[in-house]
Scaffold this active site. Sequence first.
Site, PDB file in Angstrom:
ATOM      1  N   CYS A  71     229.797 106.181 136.291  1.00  0.00           N
ATOM      2  CA  CYS A  71     230.313 107.849 136.606  1.00  0.00           C
ATOM      3  C   CYS A  71     231.659 108.000 135.586  1.00  0.00           C
ATOM      4  O   CYS A  71     232.462 107.190 135.664  1.00  0.00           O
ATOM      5  CB  CYS A  71     230.708 108.021 138.064  1.00  0.00           C
ATOM      6  SG  CYS A  71     231.465 109.327 138.443  1.00  0.00           S
ATOM      7  N   CYS A 184     228.248 112.451 131.209  1.00  0.00           N
ATOM      8  CA  CYS A 184     228.237 112.403 132.468  1.00  0.00           C
ATOM      9  C   CYS A 184     226.885 111.592 132.705  1.00  0.00           C
ATOM     10  O   CYS A 184     226.026 111.997 132.354  1.00  0.00           O
ATOM     11  CB  CYS A 184     228.126 113.686 133.473  1.00  0.00           C
ATOM     12  SG  CYS A 184     227.660 113.754 134.934  1.00  0.00           S
TER      13      CYS A 184
HETATM   14  N1  DGL Z   1     227.651 111.067 137.225  1.00  0.00           N
HETATM   15  C1  DGL Z   1     228.985 111.483 137.510  1.00  0.00           C
HETATM   16  C2  DGL Z   1     229.707 111.310 136.108  1.00  0.00           C
HETATM   17  O1  DGL Z   1     229.397 110.538 135.315  1.00  0.00           O
HETATM   18  C3  DGL Z   1     229.414 112.490 138.370  1.00  0.00           C
HETATM   19  C4  DGL Z   1     229.115 113.890 138.648  1.00  0.00           C
HETATM   20  C5  DGL Z   1     229.636 114.605 139.791  1.00  0.00           C
HETATM   21  O2  DGL Z   1     229.617 114.178 140.751  1.00  0.00           O
HETATM   22  O3  DGL Z   1     230.435 115.685 139.515  1.00  0.00           O
HETATM   23  O4  DGL Z   1     230.634 112.219 135.748  1.00  0.00           O
END
Ligand code: DGL
Length: 268
Positions: A71, A184
């Site tokens: 993440c 993301c």
């Molecule tokens: N998958 C996430 C990232 O890479 C989190 C996105 C979120 O929860 O807003 O930032």
Amino acid sequence: MKVGFFDSGLGGLTVLKEAIENENLNEEIYYLADTKNTPYGVKDEKLVKGLIEDNIKYLVDIGCNPIVIACNTATSLSIEYLRKKYENIIFIGTEPAVKVAADTHMDKKIIVFATSITIRQEKLLKLVEKLDIQDEVELIAADKLVEFAEDANCNNLNKEVEEYLKSLISGYDLTEFSHIVLGCTHFPLFYKNIQNVIDEICPKNNIKIVDGAKGISKNLINKISKLDNKNSTNNSIHIVTTSVSKVFELRSKQILGNQKLQFEYKLQ
Ligand code: DGL
């Protein structure tokens, strides 16, 4: 060996999928998704830091090491703190693949799609500064893609997703750009939609869409290969969620394909 993966939701599965399918990750895997609190990117930073700390503690307590913070938002907010707090744990972070784009952008510009939190953090701003591409980068918050990805009906939302993407990039002249970086881990789920939109707005473009999954997976496999306890006897994939979510179970099966998944919960 227990290998932990952490994300607010489904996004980190794009990293796990790459690691399993293309880098032969074959260990006892615990993928923890904070389904109760997703999305993170639009929430208060202090609140999100607390959630990350609590979730990582769970992975540490069940014996995961290494742990992939799959993440960007969590990495940019907390990885340095976590590395100090747990000195014996190997943390593998995720950061937008800006360097990959910067290495080959040939004076053209780069769009980075990320969450609002990621875009505000020093980590990304410093990376852009270090690469000396401040004037060639457009950082664009694309938080709604996270919501679309977590929607049970995601596969039928192509029209909405593409309209949203158009609203984000319609103000730019795409002929000036060479790369769109997906900062993301949820965003690679919309690779096709992003391609459709750039093809429609800017036919004959040569824009490359890049994400960090391959780099993170290679980094993980490399770290595992240097550890002593690398032979797992209990290869399995545990999907742990912080709420009971049939939607998440369904979507994770769709994303990971024919892997055998065991669903578990962390409800406190
Ligand atoms: N998958 C996430 C990232 O890479 C989190 C996105 C979120 O929860 O807003 O930032």
